[in-house]
Design a protein around this motif. Structure first.
Motif, short mmCIF file in Angstrom:
data_model
loop_
_atom_site.label_atom_id
_atom_site.label_comp_id
_atom_site.label_asym_id
_atom_site.label_seq_id
_atom_site.Cartn_x
_atom_site.Cartn_y
_atom_site.Cartn_z
N ALA A 254 0.72 -1.20 0.14
CA ALA A 254 -0.07 -0.10 0.08
C ALA A 254 0.91 1.26 0.12
N ARG A 255 2.04 1.16 0.58
CA ARG A 255 2.64 2.60 1.10
C ARG A 255 4.29 2.34 0.28
N GLY A 256 4.59 1.23 -0.53
CA GLY A 256 6.07 1.21 -1.05
C GLY A 256 6.32 2.26 -1.86
N THR A 257 5.35 2.73 -2.66
CA THR A 257 5.84 3.76 -3.39
C THR A 257 6.19 5.18 -2.52
N GLY A 258 5.32 5.48 -1.43
CA GLY A 258 5.64 6.76 -0.74
C GLY A 258 6.74 6.52 0.15
N LEU A 259 6.97 5.42 0.49
CA LEU A 259 8.05 5.02 1.21
C LEU A 259 9.46 5.44 0.69
N GLY A 260 9.40 4.74 -0.64
CA GLY A 260 10.72 5.03 -1.39
C GLY A 260 10.96 6.52 -1.69
N PHE A 261 9.91 7.20 -1.90
CA PHE A 261 9.96 8.68 -2.44
C PHE A 261 10.44 9.38 -0.98
N THR A 262 9.84 9.05 0.24
CA THR A 262 10.22 9.66 1.30
C THR A 262 11.54 9.59 1.83
N LEU A 263 12.10 8.07 1.49
CA LEU A 263 13.57 7.93 2.05
C LEU A 263 14.51 8.49 1.02
N GLU A 264 14.31 8.80 -0.12
CA GLU A 264 15.19 9.37 -1.21
C GLU A 264 15.07 10.84 -0.59
N LEU A 265 13.93 11.31 -0.21
CA LEU A 265 13.70 12.96 -0.24
C LEU A 265 14.68 13.04 1.12
N LEU A 266 14.52 12.21 2.16
CA LEU A 266 15.05 12.70 3.30
C LEU A 266 16.53 12.44 3.15
N GLU A 267 17.21 11.52 2.42
CA GLU A 267 18.50 11.37 2.16
C GLU A 267 19.10 12.60 1.41
N ARG A 268 18.37 12.97 0.35
CA ARG A 268 18.82 13.99 -0.42
C ARG A 268 18.79 15.51 0.15
N THR A 269 17.94 15.47 0.87
CA THR A 269 17.77 16.91 1.66
C THR A 269 18.80 16.69 2.78
N ALA A 270 19.01 15.70 3.58
CA ALA A 270 19.98 15.71 4.70
C ALA A 270 21.49 16.09 3.93
#
Length: 304
Positions: free
Chosen positions: A98-114
Motif C-alpha cells: 500500500a505504501r511502498g511507493t511513498g516509502l521510497g519517495f520519502t526515504l530518497e527525499l530525506l537522504e537527499r535533503t540531509a
C-alpha cells in the motif's frame, strides 16, 4: 524482532497518548467552541492528521507486542508466533503493497535533503510573498491584519531577494510575487531542491513520519510534531501578520536585528531536523531495503 511484554508496551502507549492529548488540548477545546486560531490551526488543517490520530501509539517496524488483541485487527498489523507466544507486529508485506511507493519517495527525499547544504538567507520572505500586492479583503489571516500595512509589506518584499526552495510554500505566492522568486520549485523537483535550512522542510518531517505510520514509531512522530510546532511559531512571528493580540511577539525580519534572531532560530531548527531525518531514515531503512528487494527483477537461472 524485538518482542515487548504488556508490562512494557502498555505504559509506553499510555504515556504517548497522554503526551499527545496534552499537546492538542487547547486546539480541541477551541474546536469545540468553534474558535479559529491563526497560528496553531495550520498543524491540523494543512497537515490533515487529527489529534486522535496523533494520540494513537505504534511501536514501529520490527517490534512485536505480546497480549495485544486490540492491535490484531488494525490495518497493517498481523499476528505472529514468537518464543513467548502469539504477538502482533507490523504486516510488512501489506504495508509495502500500500505504501511502498511513498516509502521510497520519502526515504530518497530525506537522504537527499540531509546531504544538501543548509541555506539561511531567506529570512521568512515566503510568508510576505503570499500577501504581496493584495487588498484588505485578500489577506489569508484577515483576523490578524498586517503589521506594516499593505504598502509597508509590499516594500519589504521589493527590498529583499526571495529564494524560496519549498514548493508547498511557493505555490501560495501571489501572482505578482511568484516571478520575484529566484528559484522555480515544483512538486516533481522536490527531491532536487529541498534543503535542511528551510523551515517548511523541517515542519514537513511531521507529515512524512505520520504518513508512514504505523511503520514509523509514534515516539518519533511526536518528536516531529514538536519540531513542527516550534517552527510554526517562528514562521508566524516572522511573518507580516500582527499577532501580538494572540501573544506572539514579532520577529521583525525587515530589520538587521530581526534577521539575526530569525537565522539563529533557523539554525537550531535545522540541526533538530537533521537529527530527526536521520532517525526516520534509520527506522524505515529495513523496510526500504525490503521494498527494493521486492521490486528488483529476478535473475534468470543459469543453464547447466
Amino acid at each position: 524482532m524485538q518482542v515487548l511484554p504488556p508490562g512494557q508496551w502498555r505504559p509506553a502507549a499510555e504515556a504517548h497518548r497522554a503526551a499527545a492529548e496534552q499537546r492538542t488540548a487547547a486546539h480541541r477545546e477551541r474546536r469545540a467552541r468553534g474558535e479559529a486560531h491563526p497560528v496553531w490551526d495550520f498543524l491540523f488543517t494543512y497537515y490533515p492528521f487529527s489529534p486522535a490520530k496523533l494520540a494513537q501509539w505504534h511501536p514501529g517496524a520490527g517490534v512485536a507486542l505480546l497480549e495485544a488483541p486490540e492491535y490484531a485487527d488494525r490495518k497493517f498489523y498481523r499476528t505472529v508466533a514468537t518464543e513467548h507466544g502469539p504477538a502482533v507486529t507490523l504486516d510488512e508485506e501489506a504495508f509495502l503493497a500500500a505504501r511502498g511507493t511513498g516509502l521510497g519517495f520519502t526515504l530518497e527525499l530525506l537522504e537527499r535533503t540531509a546531504a544538501r547544504r543548509a541555506e539561511f538567507g531567506c529570512f521568512g520572505m515566503h510568508e510576505w510573498a503570499m500577501v504581496y500586492r493584495t487588498g484588505p479583503d485578500d489577506v489569508r489571516h484577515s483576523a490578524a491584519g498586517l503589521r506594516l500595512g499593505h504598502e509597508g509589506t509590499d516594500e519589504v518584499v521589493e527590498s529583499h531577494r526571495i529564494k524560496c526552495s519549498h514548493f508547498d510554500a511557493f505555490r501560495f505566492f501571489t501572482p505578482e510575487a511568484a516571478p520575484r522568486n529566484e528559484l522555480s520549485p515544483s512538486r516533481e523537483g522536490m527531491r532536487s531542491m529541498e534543503q535542511p535550512g528551510c523551515l517548511h522542510a523541517g515542519m514537513d518531517l511531521y507529515k512524512w513520519a505520520m504518513k508512514l505510520s504505523p511503520a514509523a514509531p509514534s515516539s518519533l512522530v511526536l518528536d516531529c510534531f514538536d519540531l513542527a510546532c516550534d517552527i510554526r511559531e517562528l514562521d508566524m512571528r516572522a511573518s507580516p501578520y500582527d499577532l501580538r493580540d494572540w501573544g506572539f511577539k514579532p520577529v521583525p525580519v525587515e530589520t538587521p536585528e530581526g534577521k539575526a534572531e530569525y537565522v539563529a532560530a533557523q539554525r537550531g531548527f535545522s540541526e533538530r531536523g537533521q537529527e530527526l531525518r536521520a532517525r526516520l531514515r534509520q527506522a524505515l531503512a529495513p523496510l526500504g531495503r525490503l521494498s527494493s528487494e521486492r521490486a528488483a527483477p529476478s535473475r534468470p537461472r543459469a543453464r547447466t
